[in-house]
Design a protein around this motif. Sequence first.
Motif, PDB file in Angstrom:
ATOM      1  N   LEU A 140      -1.462   4.704   7.964  1.00 39.46           N
ATOM      2  CA  LEU A 140      -0.116   4.156   7.815  1.00 39.46           C
ATOM      3  C   LEU A 140       0.857   4.642   8.883  1.00 39.46           C
ATOM      4  O   LEU A 140       1.743   3.896   9.315  1.00 39.46           O
ATOM      5  CB  LEU A 140       0.444   4.512   6.429  1.00 39.46           C
ATOM      6  CG  LEU A 140      -0.253   3.888   5.226  1.00 39.46           C
ATOM      7  CD1 LEU A 140       0.181   4.580   3.944  1.00 39.46           C
ATOM      8  CD2 LEU A 140       0.029   2.391   5.146  1.00 39.46           C
ATOM      9  N   VAL A 141       0.712   5.903   9.297  1.00 38.50           N
ATOM     10  CA  VAL A 141       1.656   6.506  10.241  1.00 38.50           C
ATOM     11  C   VAL A 141       1.058   6.610  11.636  1.00 38.50           C
ATOM     12  O   VAL A 141       1.721   6.331  12.632  1.00 38.50           O
ATOM     13  CB  VAL A 141       2.094   7.910   9.749  1.00 38.50           C
ATOM     14  CG1 VAL A 141       3.063   8.548  10.737  1.00 38.50           C
ATOM     15  CG2 VAL A 141       2.732   7.818   8.366  1.00 38.50           C
ATOM     16  N   GLY A 142      -0.201   7.016  11.711  1.00 36.61           N
ATOM     17  CA  GLY A 142      -0.853   7.180  13.013  1.00 36.61           C
ATOM     18  C   GLY A 142      -1.558   8.517  13.096  1.00 36.61           C
ATOM     19  O   GLY A 142      -1.382   9.388  12.242  1.00 36.61           O
ATOM     20  N   PRO A 143      -2.368   8.721  14.128  1.00 37.19           N
ATOM     21  CA  PRO A 143      -3.168   9.946  14.237  1.00 37.19           C
ATOM     22  C   PRO A 143      -2.333  11.219  14.350  1.00 37.19           C
ATOM     23  O   PRO A 143      -2.829  12.315  14.053  1.00 37.19           O
ATOM     24  CB  PRO A 143      -4.006   9.714  15.496  1.00 37.19           C
ATOM     25  CG  PRO A 143      -3.286   8.648  16.262  1.00 37.19           C
ATOM     26  CD  PRO A 143      -2.629   7.783  15.242  1.00 37.19           C
ATOM     27  N   ASP A 144      -1.081  11.097  14.760  1.00 43.12           N
ATOM     28  CA  ASP A 144      -0.222  12.278  14.895  1.00 43.12           C
ATOM     29  C   ASP A 144       0.666  12.479  13.673  1.00 43.12           C
ATOM     30  O   ASP A 144       1.699  13.153  13.757  1.00 43.12           O
ATOM     31  CB  ASP A 144       0.645  12.156  16.147  1.00 43.12           C
ATOM     32  CG  ASP A 144       1.585  10.951  16.096  1.00 43.12           C
ATOM     33  OD1 ASP A 144       1.338  10.045  15.252  1.00 43.12           O
ATOM     34  OD2 ASP A 144       2.542  10.919  16.884  1.00 43.12           O
ATOM     35  N   TRP A 145       0.253  11.947  12.536  1.00 43.68           N
ATOM     36  CA  TRP A 145       1.139  11.942  11.369  1.00 43.68           C
ATOM     37  C   TRP A 145       1.552  13.345  10.939  1.00 43.68           C
ATOM     38  O   TRP A 145       2.682  13.543  10.469  1.00 43.68           O
ATOM     39  CB  TRP A 145       0.468  11.201  10.198  1.00 43.68           C
ATOM     40  CG  TRP A 145      -0.744  11.878   9.634  1.00 43.68           C
ATOM     41  CD1 TRP A 145      -2.034  11.714  10.042  1.00 43.68           C
ATOM     42  CD2 TRP A 145      -0.782  12.833   8.576  1.00 43.68           C
ATOM     43  NE1 TRP A 145      -2.876  12.496   9.299  1.00 43.68           N
ATOM     44  CE2 TRP A 145      -2.142  13.197   8.392  1.00 43.68           C
ATOM     45  CE3 TRP A 145       0.175  13.408   7.750  1.00 43.68           C
ATOM     46  CZ2 TRP A 145      -2.547  14.109   7.419  1.00 43.68           C
ATOM     47  CZ3 TRP A 145      -0.216  14.317   6.784  1.00 43.68           C
ATOM     48  CH2 TRP A 145      -1.559  14.656   6.621  1.00 43.68           C
TER      49      TRP A 145
ATOM     50  N   ARG B 117      -6.077  10.507   4.767  1.00 41.78           N
ATOM     51  CA  ARG B 117      -6.645   9.299   5.395  1.00 41.78           C
ATOM     52  C   ARG B 117      -5.659   8.143   5.344  1.00 41.78           C
ATOM     53  O   ARG B 117      -5.537   7.369   6.306  1.00 41.78           O
ATOM     54  CB  ARG B 117      -7.947   8.915   4.686  1.00 41.78           C
ATOM     55  CG  ARG B 117      -9.086   9.899   4.950  1.00 41.78           C
ATOM     56  CD  ARG B 117     -10.320   9.543   4.155  1.00 41.78           C
ATOM     57  NE  ARG B 117     -10.834   8.211   4.514  1.00 41.78           N
ATOM     58  CZ  ARG B 117     -11.778   7.581   3.829  1.00 41.78           C
ATOM     59  NH1 ARG B 117     -12.312   8.154   2.752  1.00 41.78           N
ATOM     60  NH2 ARG B 117     -12.203   6.395   4.213  1.00 41.78           N
ATOM     61  N   ASP B 118      -4.922   8.037   4.231  1.00 37.83           N
ATOM     62  CA  ASP B 118      -3.906   6.981   4.126  1.00 37.83           C
ATOM     63  C   ASP B 118      -2.833   7.148   5.190  1.00 37.83           C
ATOM     64  O   ASP B 118      -2.427   6.179   5.848  1.00 37.83           O
ATOM     65  CB  ASP B 118      -3.261   7.000   2.740  1.00 37.83           C
ATOM     66  CG  ASP B 118      -4.150   6.421   1.653  1.00 37.83           C
ATOM     67  OD1 ASP B 118      -5.148   5.758   1.986  1.00 37.83           O
ATOM     68  OD2 ASP B 118      -3.833   6.637   0.467  1.00 37.83           O
ATOM     69  N   LEU B 119      -2.348   8.369   5.357  1.00 34.56           N
ATOM     70  CA  LEU B 119      -1.254   8.597   6.306  1.00 34.56           C
ATOM     71  C   LEU B 119      -1.714   8.431   7.748  1.00 34.56           C
ATOM     72  O   LEU B 119      -0.947   7.976   8.599  1.00 34.56           O
ATOM     73  CB  LEU B 119      -0.640   9.970   6.085  1.00 34.56           C
ATOM     74  CG  LEU B 119       0.147  10.104   4.772  1.00 34.56           C
ATOM     75  CD1 LEU B 119       0.646  11.526   4.586  1.00 34.56           C
ATOM     76  CD2 LEU B 119       1.315   9.127   4.713  1.00 34.56           C
TER      77      LEU B 119
END
Length: 222
Positions: A94-99, A89-91
Amino acid sequence: MPVTTDVESGPFSATLRASTLPAHERANHSEYMNALLGGELTRDGYTRLAIQYYFIYQAIEQAADKLAKDPVAGKFVFEELRRLPSLERDLEHLVGPDWRETVRPLPSTERYARRVAEASDWSGGFVAHHYTRYLGDIAGGQVIRRLLERKYELDEAGSLFYHFDQLGSAPKFRDNYREQLNAAPWSEDERARLIEEAIVAFECNIAVFDELASELDEYRAA
């Protein structure tokens, strides 16, 4: 890497803590952690660490799943400690839905994950890595949680990795964990081997922090 501490003097949990303290202090005061805790990094600078944690905890929790029914290691497998759902959930935040398609481990992180898998062929090796990460997150990690909330306004998604609300009383949980360490039926030689592996675990963390430090110029806040 010999262990010189007498593993028979006092509770094993105290011996383990004392024996790993120098490596623990080096990790806490690494260049990367000093920059993070000093508020010197951008949010992306913290995100780089969260990405590495994803791969590290994936390795530890895969080992936990395999050892859940082990009569010794299984006593250290706590569902309420599981960090991967929070990191995911953090990523995403922080990164986006395509993390999942974009994040990659550093070489030092890949070596760390391999070491976790190799060490977890026996209960003490698994516990050495489990202890090194989770007890630090429950205690010292709360400093990072407060920093993320204050500096980056990450009081929910983005800092969930450091939320341990399911544990109830954190001090009571840590005391229970130490009691499990003291009661585990490892021989003197096995306890010494566990201490050695815990020191290796700290060195693995330090290697990741050192590699992150090589990127600091890119992630320093203006």
